[in-house]
Design an enzyme around this catalytic site. Structure first.
Site, PDB file in Angstrom:
ATOM      1  N   ALA A 101       0.812  -1.216   0.000  1.00  0.00           N
ATOM      2  CA  ALA A 101       0.000   0.000   0.000  1.00  0.00           C
ATOM      3  C   ALA A 101       0.844   1.262   0.000  1.00  0.00           C
ATOM      4  O   ALA A 101       0.338   2.355  -0.229  1.00  0.00           O
ATOM      5  CB  ALA A 101      -0.936   0.004   1.208  1.00  0.00           C
ATOM      6  N   LYS A 102       2.142   1.141   0.300  1.00  0.00           N
ATOM      7  CA  LYS A 102       3.099   2.263   0.284  1.00  0.00           C
ATOM      8  C   LYS A 102       2.564   3.491   1.018  1.00  0.00           C
ATOM      9  O   LYS A 102       2.639   4.610   0.530  1.00  0.00           O
ATOM     10  CB  LYS A 102       3.489   2.620  -1.154  1.00  0.00           C
ATOM     11  CG  LYS A 102       4.190   1.468  -1.888  1.00  0.00           C
ATOM     12  CD  LYS A 102       4.620   1.886  -3.275  1.00  0.00           C
ATOM     13  CE  LYS A 102       5.329   0.738  -3.987  1.00  0.00           C
ATOM     14  NZ  LYS A 102       4.401  -0.377  -4.351  1.00  0.00           N
ATOM     15  N   ARG A 103       2.051   3.268   2.215  1.00  0.00           N
ATOM     16  CA  ARG A 103       1.491   4.373   2.981  1.00  0.00           C
ATOM     17  C   ARG A 103       2.606   5.228   3.589  1.00  0.00           C
ATOM     18  O   ARG A 103       3.665   4.725   3.965  1.00  0.00           O
ATOM     19  CB  ARG A 103       0.576   3.851   4.089  1.00  0.00           C
ATOM     20  CG  ARG A 103      -0.686   3.168   3.592  1.00  0.00           C
ATOM     21  CD  ARG A 103      -1.501   4.074   2.673  1.00  0.00           C
ATOM     22  NE  ARG A 103      -2.862   3.601   2.490  1.00  0.00           N
ATOM     23  CZ  ARG A 103      -3.346   3.070   1.380  1.00  0.00           C
ATOM     24  NH1 ARG A 103      -2.563   2.905   0.338  1.00  0.00           N
ATOM     25  NH2 ARG A 103      -4.616   2.700   1.290  1.00  0.00           N
TER      26      ARG A 103
END
Length: 286
Positions: A101-103
């Site tokens: 999700a590369k938050r």
């Protein structure tokens, strides 16, 4: 009252899974074009069929799967529900799930992302989460704290293969080190004292060429897992993996998406492609 048993740290669980199944993570990236190629509609029903076929093919047979959250989120709440099903299927089959999700954010917002993807009981909480440190590594503290407290892991973006990446990742701090090297050093500090692999890993593209050397990044010192997208269809084979990772090869979790998914839609063909990719990754990373 007996206290609940502590979950083994993610790094230990990943190391064990790689020993058994090989160092491969299968990406679950349901592009619209792949849904079409599989004869599936570009809607939540097609997404569900796609995701379940992949899990039927590889669950319990590879070290990990990596659903790319964006391709689920594009279908709205029904798509997010399918992502929750993938996470649940991983738990039921004993397959590690890295939610891609590369938050990355600050303060309470980062805390909320951590709560969504790393809290015990959250339907979106897999075994690890990809995160972005480019608001400053300290902005990830809520995710770091919760991941380590719950036996989960993080994969922190470090060196990526997109052409714009070096503008940020190779830039030098006031201390003269590159941003990427600083990110790697912060991850290494968090892994100090880990029994095997640490639980705070990095994302390092398998096709970044000389970037590790150019940016002065010490991957071996990280002592954590190195998620390496780009293996297979994107061009990275044995020579590229050796050149990029060198002495850190045994820490690498090679990620293949298109190289496996292109074999679909039949479950048997997907399984064969995944097992072949795992065998090739193991040979390349010896």
């Amino acid at each position: 009252m007996t206290a609940p048993a502590r979950v083994r740290p993610f790094g230990e669980r990943l190391a064990a899974a790689m020993d058994v199944h090989g160092p491969l993570c299968v990406g679950i990236d349901p592009h619209a074009s792949l849904l079409d190629a599989w004869g599936l509609p570009d809607d939540a029903a097609g997404l569900r069929e796609f995701a379940h076929r992949v899990m039927d093919a590889v669950a319990g047979r590879v070290a990990a799967v990596k659903p790319q959250a964006a391709f689920f989120e594009r279908h709205g709440s029904a798509g997010v529900a399918v992502l929750e099903e993938v996470v649940a299927a991983g738990r039921e089959t004993g397959t590690l799930v890295v939610v891609d999700a590369k938050r990355g954010d600050i303060g309470s917002t980062m805390g909320a992302y951590a709560d969504a993807f790393l809290r015990d009981g959250s339907p979106l909480a897999g075994d690890a989460l990809t995160v972005s440190p480019y608001l400053g590594f300290g902005s990830l503290d809520p995710a770091v704290d919760l991941a380590l407290a719950t036996g989960r892991g993080l994969f922190v973006l470090c060196l990526t293969s997109n052409p714009e990446g070096p503008d940020v990742q190779h830039a030098r701090t006031a201390q003269g080190v590159t941003v990427a090297a600083q990110v790697a050093a912060r991850a290494a500090a968090l892994n100090t004292g880990a029994a095997s692999l640490g639980s705070i890993g990095l994302v390092v593209g398998a096709t970044v060429g000389t970037a590790v050397r150019d940016a002065g990044v010490d991957l071996a010192a990280v002592a954590g897992p190195l998620l390496a997208p780009g293996v297979g269809a994107q061009g990275a084979g044995a020579a590229e993996l050796a050149a990029v990772f060198g002495d850190a090869r045994r820490q690498v979790l090679a990620s293949s998406s298109r190289g496996v998914l292109a074999a679909g839609p039949e479950v048997g063909a997907l399984r064969t492609a995944a097992l072949e990719a795992s065998s090739q990754a193991a040979a390349a990373l010896r």
